[in-house]
Design a protein around this motif. Structure first.
Motif, PDB file in Angstrom:
ATOM      1  N   CYS A  61       6.527  -9.866  -9.525  1.00 47.51           N
ATOM      2  CA  CYS A  61       6.438  -8.375  -9.773  1.00 47.51           C
ATOM      3  C   CYS A  61       6.077  -7.783  -8.350  1.00 47.51           C
ATOM      4  O   CYS A  61       6.248  -8.392  -7.250  1.00 47.51           O
ATOM      5  CB  CYS A  61       5.416  -8.760 -10.254  1.00 47.51           C
ATOM      6  N   TYR A  62       6.216  -6.666  -8.801  1.00 46.03           N
ATOM      7  CA  TYR A  62       6.250  -5.379  -7.293  1.00 46.03           C
ATOM      8  C   TYR A  62       4.614  -4.751  -7.604  1.00 46.03           C
ATOM      9  O   TYR A  62       4.715  -3.984  -8.272  1.00 46.03           O
ATOM     10  CB  TYR A  62       6.926  -3.955  -7.179  1.00 46.03           C
ATOM     11  N   LEU A  63       3.514  -5.064  -6.647  1.00 42.02           N
ATOM     12  CA  LEU A  63       2.389  -4.258  -7.466  1.00 42.02           C
ATOM     13  C   LEU A  63       1.967  -3.419  -6.249  1.00 42.02           C
ATOM     14  O   LEU A  63       1.787  -3.692  -4.779  1.00 42.02           O
ATOM     15  CB  LEU A  63       1.805  -5.823  -7.453  1.00 42.02           C
ATOM     16  N   ARG A  64       0.720  -2.103  -6.635  1.00 46.98           N
ATOM     17  CA  ARG A  64       0.366  -1.971  -5.987  1.00 46.98           C
ATOM     18  C   ARG A  64      -0.974  -1.886  -5.273  1.00 46.98           C
ATOM     19  O   ARG A  64      -2.139  -2.938  -5.592  1.00 46.98           O
ATOM     20  CB  ARG A  64       0.863  -0.469  -6.237  1.00 46.98           C
ATOM     21  N   LYS A  65      -1.156  -1.574  -4.031  1.00 49.49           N
ATOM     22  CA  LYS A  65      -2.191  -1.971  -3.419  1.00 49.49           C
ATOM     23  C   LYS A  65      -3.546  -1.244  -4.162  1.00 49.49           C
ATOM     24  O   LYS A  65      -3.155   0.209  -3.778  1.00 49.49           O
ATOM     25  CB  LYS A  65      -2.620  -2.569  -1.787  1.00 49.49           C
TER      26      LYS A  65
ATOM     27  N   ALA B  55       0.907  -1.677  -0.254  1.00 49.66           N
ATOM     28  CA  ALA B  55       0.379   0.378   0.419  1.00 49.66           C
ATOM     29  C   ALA B  55       0.983   1.673   0.167  1.00 49.66           C
ATOM     30  O   ALA B  55      -0.156   2.212  -0.346  1.00 49.66           O
ATOM     31  CB  ALA B  55      -0.520   0.067   1.110  1.00 49.66           C
ATOM     32  N   TYR B  56       2.000   1.043  -0.237  1.00 50.88           N
ATOM     33  CA  TYR B  56       3.508   1.733   0.519  1.00 50.88           C
ATOM     34  C   TYR B  56       4.149   1.511  -1.043  1.00 50.88           C
ATOM     35  O   TYR B  56       5.418   1.940   0.226  1.00 50.88           O
ATOM     36  CB  TYR B  56       3.318   2.333   1.895  1.00 50.88           C
ATOM     37  N   PRO B  57       4.147   1.908  -1.756  1.00 51.14           N
ATOM     38  CA  PRO B  57       5.086   1.884  -3.065  1.00 51.14           C
ATOM     39  C   PRO B  57       6.179   2.865  -2.891  1.00 51.14           C
ATOM     40  O   PRO B  57       5.983   4.199  -2.860  1.00 51.14           O
ATOM     41  CB  PRO B  57       5.213   1.758  -4.501  1.00 51.14           C
TER      42      PRO B  57
END
Length: 130
Positions: A101-105, A84-86
């Protein structure tokens, strides 16, 4: 008959953890969910995990630290990190460490499915019922 792949979800937020677990089940995967990295590491499911979905920011051990620990101990589990805090530093570090992968909530379901396909080496996703 195809073997059902196990997806492990490590997330300290119970609401996100439960919704991710439901989503993985709806996609036809077997899923186990854990509230912490320590719980996952102590689990007998560790060795059968085909893909790990982990939160970046968790108490005690972060998702990035969990991924590194797995690599260092010989468990190269394809990993998708969610946060939630990219931030660019964590993202670059994770992708440099070969996280899938690096994903945003909130996570986009279609993007997550693409990441799962990549993580599972383009294995076919279970077919939907007609």
């Amino acid at each position: 008959m195809t073997k059902t792949l196990l997806i492990a979800v490590v997330e300290d937020d119970w609401l996100f953890r439960d919704s991710m677990k439901s989503l993985m089940k709806s996609l036809g995967y077997t899923v186990e969910a854990f509230p912490s990295a320590a719980d996952f590491l102590a689990s007998p499911h560790l060795i059968e995990t085909a893909c790990l979905i982990a939160d970046v920011h968790m108490p005690a051990m972060t998702g990035i630290e969990l991924y590194r620990h797995l690599i260092e101990t010989g468990f190269a589990i394809p990993t998708i990190l969610v946060t939630a805090y990219p931030n660019d530093v964590d993202r670059a570090q994770a992708l440099n460490d070969e996280v899938v992968c690096y994903l945003r909530k909130p996570v986009d379901q279609n993007q997550l499915i693409r990441c799962l396909r990549n993580a599972l080496s383009c294995a076919e996703l279970p077919e939907e019922d007609p």
